[in-house]
Design an enzyme around this catalytic site. Structure first.
Site, mmCIF file in Angstrom:
data_model
loop_
_atom_site.group_PDB
_atom_site.id
_atom_site.type_symbol
_atom_site.label_atom_id
_atom_site.label_comp_id
_atom_site.label_asym_id
_atom_site.label_seq_id
_atom_site.Cartn_x
_atom_site.Cartn_y
_atom_site.Cartn_z
ATOM 1 N N LYS A 113 0.861 -1.403 0.044
ATOM 2 C CA LYS A 113 -0.074 -0.088 0.087
ATOM 3 C C LYS A 113 0.897 1.207 0.045
ATOM 4 O O LYS A 113 0.344 2.375 -0.412
ATOM 5 C CB LYS A 113 -0.914 -0.182 1.275
ATOM 6 C CG LYS A 113 -1.902 -1.289 1.391
ATOM 7 C CD LYS A 113 -2.875 -1.379 0.360
ATOM 8 C CE LYS A 113 -3.918 -2.258 0.673
ATOM 9 N NZ LYS A 113 -3.734 -3.502 1.053
HETATM 10 C C1 LIG Z 1 -4.461 -4.664 0.797
HETATM 11 C C2 LIG Z 1 -3.603 -5.997 0.798
HETATM 12 C C3 LIG Z 1 -4.027 -6.886 -0.072
HETATM 13 C C4 LIG Z 1 -5.289 -7.088 -1.084
HETATM 14 O O1 LIG Z 1 -4.792 -5.949 -1.903
HETATM 15 P P1 LIG Z 1 -6.146 -5.461 -2.778
HETATM 16 O O2 LIG Z 1 -5.594 -4.338 -3.917
HETATM 17 O O3 LIG Z 1 -7.219 -4.797 -1.704
HETATM 18 O O4 LIG Z 1 -6.567 -6.428 -3.605
HETATM 19 C C5 LIG Z 1 -3.257 -8.188 0.112
HETATM 20 N N1 LIG Z 1 -2.332 -8.162 0.861
HETATM 21 C C6 LIG Z 1 -2.041 -7.296 1.852
HETATM 22 C C7 LIG Z 1 -0.780 -7.500 2.634
HETATM 23 C C8 LIG Z 1 -2.680 -6.368 1.843
HETATM 24 O O5 LIG Z 1 -2.161 -5.169 2.587
#
Ligand SMILES: *Cc1c(COP(=O)(O)O)cnc(C)c1O
Length: 437
Positions: A113
């Site tokens: 993120k």
């Molecule tokens: C947010 C997240 C996901 C999922 O990603 P999306 O873009 O919402 O599909 C998977 N793994 C981790 C560690 C995350 O923080």
């Protein structure tokens, strides 16, 4: 905006066409839809072979989306500032020589993120930095988004960050990262699920009086400013895998709201050497069920070990369904598998034993999907497991399984020492509105 410029329109078709920076500022379209470009820009894929650093590659890949936009002259500087850490594609030793991990956890909050959040912060800084009334960014988080957004926007005076997270449903270290900021960051611990948090953000946006009063914007992956930068690491990684193996890279992506997966779909649509894309879901199986049955049935989320993927109604499905209107078209582009908690635990243990790899519970879903491929499938394509978070963020799950302590990255360690600030709230718009005062 001239006719040849790339424009962005709502997935629901009820909002005027706008440029990318307007779409970034709005987050959600006024008709409740999500912004999509009207066409894919042209990119000259062969010219990428001379590019080295992630910011350089990202700049070349994203430039076309910013045609005619006021952020275009700043794109290089935005990417240099946002992507100041690596996203290496590393071989998984002891497997075949064609299995890799795309490590997306080397940023300040140790999850992927950080890429989207930092890009968004640098972009909005240039669009909003001199505004007289601060923007309020509402973030619903299932665990990692809130921390990444808070880290990226902390102490920027033109913005207030309001994080909504589900009480008791995030890991202790995630909660620390959601609440250790103070200053311009407000953390709301909601007595409900992630879906409640996401619903509250949507309701707040659609409440015209509130929205005008607070100048709401969004940093969830409904914001196109989160999705676009995430393409960069698929571009860089697919070119690297092609260079090493001579073949297209197939990706297994731990998926929740489908923002990360959507970025891979776009990288492939731009012409980069991406082969198959498989979505690894936890026990929240809305998407695997949809691809199988053709019936779209969103449902309440269920808590799992891979909590950042606990999503029962993935918001980016609306974008995918706009891009691939029929189920047949979508099945050609994507497949999806569901992995339960017991299997996640077993996979973390197995892969530590066999490959010496420490997976977070999210990444373990992808590792499990790989383990379930046929011998031919594994032999015929190079595969890349998308490693979405550092295992040390989930130490309370991973350490008892592998039986050794996990090293904590320095940036995470620093955050773990800060005091917490949060407010407990019931899952109602009224309560959130009051907390914003
Ligand atoms: C947010 C997240 C996901 C999922 O990603 P999306 O873009 O919402 O599909 C998977 N793994 C981790 C560690 C995350 O923080």
């Amino acid at each position: 905006m001239s006719d040849s410029d790339l424009k962005f329109v709502s997935s629901r078709g009820g909002a005027p066409a706008i440029t990318v920076s307007e779409a970034i500022q709005q987050g959600l379209a006024p008709d409740g839809g999500l912004y999509l470009p009207t066409r894919m820009p042209h990119v000259d894929v062969p010219s990428f072979k001379d590019l080295k650093s992630l910011p350089e590659i990202a700049h070349a890949a994203l430039d076309g989306f910013f045609e005619g936009d006021r952020l275009r002259p700043h794109l290089g500087a935005i990417l240099d500032a946002a992507f100041n850490f690596e996203a290496p594609t590393t071989p998984v030793k002891g497997a075949t020589d064609r299995l890799f991990a795309l490590e997306l956890f080397h940023g300040p909050t140790a999850a992927f993120k950080d890429f989207g959040a930092r890009f968004l912060a640098e972009s909005l800084q240039r669009l909003e930095g001199s505004a007289t009334r601060p923007l309020t960014i509402l973030v619903a988080t299932s665990g990692d988004t809130g921390g990444a957004v808070a880290a990226a926007f902390h102490l920027r005076p033109w913005v207030r960050i309001v994080i909504l997270y589900p009480k008791g449903l995030v890991s202790p270290r995630q909660e620390q990262q959601l609440t250790c900021w103070g200053d311009n960051v407000i953390s709301l611990r909601i007595d409900g699920s992630f879906d409640d948090c996401q619903r509250l953000v949507k309701e707040a946006f659609l409440d015209v009086k509130l929205a005008l009063k607070h100048r709401f914007s969004s940093a969830n992956s409904i914001n196109i400013g989160r999705l676009l930068p995430q393409m960069s690491y698929y571009v860089a990684s697919s070119l690297e895998v092609e260079r090493r193996t001579g073949a297209k890279a197939s990706y297994i992506i731990p998926a929740g709201n489908l923002g990360n997966a959507f970025a891979a779909v776009w990288a492939r649509a731009l012409g980069f050497p991406v082969g198959r894309i498989i979505l690894a879901h936890n026990a929240n199986r809305t998407v695997p069920d949809y691809l199988q049955s053709g019936d779209w049935k969103p449902r309440p989320s269920v808590p799992t070990l891979a909590s950042a993927m606990d999503v029962g109604n993935p918001s980016n499905m609306e974008r995918l369904r706009t891009q691939y209107p029929t189920i047949e078209a979508m099945r050609e582009q994507l497949s999806a598998v569901t992995v339960d908690d017991a299997t996640i635990r077993a996979r973390i243990g197995e892969d530590f034993m066999h490959y010496g790899r420490e997976w977070c519970p999210h990444t373990a879903t992808a590792a499990e999907v790989y383990a379930g491929l046929s011998v031919e499938e594994r032999r015929d394509h190079p595969w890349v497991l998308v490693a979405t978070a550092h295992p040390a963020k989930f130490n309370e799950i991973v350490e008892p399984i592998i039986g050794v302590p996990l090293a904590v990255p320095d940036s995470l360690d620093r955050l773990l020492r800060l005091p917490r600030h949060f407010v407990d709230l019931p899952p109602t718009l009224q309560a959130v509105a009051a907390a914003l005062e």
